[in-house]
Design a protein around this motif. Structure first.
Motif, short mmCIF file in Angstrom:
data_model
loop_
_atom_site.label_atom_id
_atom_site.label_comp_id
_atom_site.label_asym_id
_atom_site.label_seq_id
_atom_site.Cartn_x
_atom_site.Cartn_y
_atom_site.Cartn_z
N LYS A 355 95.75 112.47 22.75
CA LYS A 355 95.34 111.83 24.07
C LYS A 355 94.62 112.76 24.95
CE LYS A 355 98.60 107.85 24.13
NZ LYS A 355 99.82 107.56 24.85
N THR A 356 95.05 113.77 25.09
CA THR A 356 94.60 114.89 25.87
C THR A 356 93.03 115.32 25.48
OG1 THR A 356 96.70 116.19 26.52
CG2 THR A 356 94.58 117.25 26.75
N VAL A 357 92.91 115.41 24.18
CA VAL A 357 91.50 115.73 23.61
C VAL A 357 90.53 114.60 23.79
CG1 VAL A 357 90.32 116.25 21.35
CG2 VAL A 357 92.47 117.43 22.03
N ARG A 358 91.07 113.37 23.67
CA ARG A 358 90.34 112.20 23.72
C ARG A 358 89.73 112.06 25.34
NH1 ARG A 358 88.30 109.71 20.33
NH2 ARG A 358 89.72 109.00 18.42
N VAL A 365 87.48 113.24 17.33
CA VAL A 365 88.63 113.89 17.27
C VAL A 365 89.16 113.93 15.90
CG1 VAL A 365 90.99 114.08 18.13
CG2 VAL A 365 89.30 113.12 19.69
N ILE A 366 89.37 115.16 15.25
CA ILE A 366 89.76 115.57 13.96
C ILE A 366 91.27 116.06 13.98
CG2 ILE A 366 89.40 116.76 11.83
CD1 ILE A 366 86.21 116.91 12.62
N ALA A 367 91.92 115.37 13.53
CA ALA A 367 93.63 116.21 13.71
C ALA A 367 93.98 116.41 12.33
CB ALA A 367 94.39 114.89 13.89
N VAL A 368 94.24 118.06 12.22
CA VAL A 368 94.50 118.64 11.08
C VAL A 368 96.10 118.96 11.43
CG1 VAL A 368 94.28 120.68 9.53
CG2 VAL A 368 92.28 119.71 10.73
N ALA A 391 93.42 109.75 16.42
CA ALA A 391 92.16 110.54 15.71
C ALA A 391 91.08 109.77 15.17
CB ALA A 391 92.69 111.62 14.84
N ASP A 392 89.91 110.17 14.92
CA ASP A 392 88.66 109.80 14.32
C ASP A 392 88.82 110.12 12.54
OD1 ASP A 392 87.54 108.16 16.63
OD2 ASP A 392 87.38 110.28 17.20
N ASP A 445 82.31 117.21 18.28
CA ASP A 445 83.62 117.08 17.72
C ASP A 445 84.56 118.02 18.30
OD1 ASP A 445 82.75 114.87 16.28
OD2 ASP A 445 82.96 115.76 14.39
N VAL A 446 85.99 117.68 18.11
CA VAL A 446 86.96 118.62 18.87
C VAL A 446 88.17 118.67 17.48
CG1 VAL A 446 88.89 119.24 20.26
CG2 VAL A 446 86.77 118.33 21.15
N ILE A 447 88.13 119.74 16.89
CA ILE A 447 89.18 119.79 15.91
C ILE A 447 90.62 120.26 16.41
CG2 ILE A 447 89.84 121.00 13.59
CD1 ILE A 447 86.64 121.52 13.28
#
Length: 480
Positions: A355-358, A365-368, A391-392, A445-447
């Motif tokens: 949510k913060t990154v959003r 938003v890429i979540a690993v 995440a996207d 993008d933010v990974i």
């Protein structure tokens, strides 16, 4: 030290020992017993220390603290040897916690950042030399000490306190885990301030229920002189019900002693107005995200409980920096995407960081992420759903599989990801997963590399293998 002095405050059930006997040290590992030691037999989860009493006596133990009377040797019978170890250890080291101002932080998330913020405030406002006990590391002033667990075993903790006191520390700020409270690791320690951050699902492999988990956290407020509690958390009522000390409540939603209003979430910081006892103070913290508002309030409430003026504490917060592995931005020179490392290994912390990154991501938003093995399996599909919802693009990988099959853990995560909702890729090897995410990132993008945070290893089986995600990012950028 005489046995009688070591036993002060323990309330033995039986004493079959010479209380005037000189003891050379305290030990709970029979392999490390030295002649003249007091051996403490602890009933553990993997083994029972009482089985090793003969070995301890053979190696020269002068006396045994136990819950079951041994067949031979001098002994003192207790109802709980974990508590006995804590109190005996405090006596052995001269009760060092009583020589310093003690601040304890408990909660599922936010403990680490809050301890660092409080340490910074104390050093900045009071010129104090501060000891820190935490997940990432222990510290004596600026000196860094390695740590294996959030709160050390009671004997090691008392030794650490003695080291801190002898080194001139006037204050100690420490993370107090639910395990430490349940397993008596902090028994014998009175906290000048106890802080509750929040409570979300974690450690249910140990506590079994959220109610039991909450009761463990609440124990801190029966051994604190003043408490500070986040009343926006649903479990706050239960914490307050068990508190036996005065409490400063704090909130970002109103109806508390310390309130945050006019909250502004910016790409590189948060800002708000703090209201306390009729005063209004502008506050800024250079860590992005809504959770940073609560971390700031936690630190401010601790400072207020210690008598530090709001404006001084706020001015100090403005110069504080983040913690390694907590919303940590990794340098990616020449790239138009961002890589962020965060120790988000619980459902709530993963939700918070995504949510913060959003709030500031210009692109996707890429979540690993993955889930640790030999830990609460219930949260795995929950975290899968959170990643899919927020995440996207989701990359499911390993995170300390320990003795479990990594793909079995991943399969449990995938149960929570609805089919066709969010593009999802499975790459079991974490190094390869990081590199794949970087190769497939677009401008803006933010990974988010979630779960490892400050850790620089991957625990597979019973071994730890080196894995520093910062190094992996840098190496891939260099083509290695």
């Amino acid at each position: 030290m005489k046995l009688q002095a070591i036993l002060q405050g323990l309330e033995p059930l039986e004493v079959h020992a010479d209380l005037s006997r000189e003891i050379t040290g305290i030990c709970y590992d029979s392999r490390a017993v030295k002649p003249g030691n007091l051996f403490v037999a602890i009933c553990g989860y993997d083994t029972d220390g009482h089985k090793y009493i003969p070995m301890a006596l053979e190696k020269g133990a002068a006396c045994v603290l136990c819950e079951k009377a041994p067949a031979e040797g001098e002994y003192v019978l207790l109802s709980d040897t974990r508590r006995g170890l804590a109190l005996a250890g405090a006596n052995w080291y001269g009760n060092p916690a009583g020589e310093m101002t003690m601040i304890g932080i408990t909660g599922t998330n936010g403990k680490t950042t809050t301890t660092y913020l409080v340490k910074h405030i104390l050093e900045d406002c009071l010129g104090a030399k501060v000891g820190l006990v935490g997940t990432i590391q222990n510290m004596i002033g600026d000196e860094v000490l390695h740590t294996e667990r959030t709160t050390p075993e009671s004997l090691e903790l008392q030794a650490l306190f003695r080291h801190m006191a002898d080194a001139g520390c006037t204050h100690v700020v420490m993370e107090v885990s639910s395990h430490a409270l349940s397993l008596h690791r902090v028994d014998g320690v009175t906290f000048d301030v106890g802080v509750f951050t929040n409570l979300t699902q974690d450690h249910l492999d140990f506590h079994k229920t959220m109610e039991e988990y909450c009761r463990a956290k609440a124990m801190l407020f029966a051994r604190s002189k003043v408490g500070a509690v986040n009343v926006d958390d649903p479990w706050a009522k239960e914490i307050l019900a068990h508190a036996t000390c005065p409490v400063i409540t704090y909130s970002a939603k109103g109806q508390a002693a310390l309130e945050a209003t006019d909250i502004r979430l910016e790409p590189h910081h948060v800002a708000f107005t703090a209201h306390y006892q009729g005063t209004e103070t502008a506050c800024t913290l250079g860590i992005p995200g809504a959770f940073s508002v609560y971390n700031a309030l936690s630190a401010l409430s601790a400072a207020l409980a210690l008598g530090i003026a709001p404006e001084k504490a706020a001015a100090s917060l403005a110069t504080a920096r983040g913690v390694k592995g907590r919303a940590e931005v990794v340098p990616t020179p020449g790239k138009d995407y961002t890589v962020l490392i965060d120790y988000s290994h619980t459902p709530d912390s993963l939700e918070n960081i995504l949510k913060t990154v959003r709030e500031f991501a210009r692109g996707r938003v890429i979540a690993v992420f993955g889930c640790g093995g030999d830990r609460d399996p219930i949260k795995r599909p929950i975290m899968g759903k959170i990643a899919a919802d927020l995440a996207d693009l989701v990359v499911v990988t390993s995170d300390n599989p320990r003795t479990e099959d990594p793909m079995a853990i991943i399969d449990q995560i995938l149960v929570g990801i609805p089919k066709d909702q969010t593009p999802t890729t499975v790459i079991e090897n974490r190094r390869q997963a990081i590199r794949w995410a970087m190769d497939n990132a677009r401008a803006g993008d933010v990974i988010v590399l979630a779960g490892k945070g400050h850790e620089t290893y991957q625990e597979i089986g019973h071994e730890k293998f080196h894995l520093d995600e910062r190094e992996e990012v840098a190496a891939h950028l260099m083509g290695n």
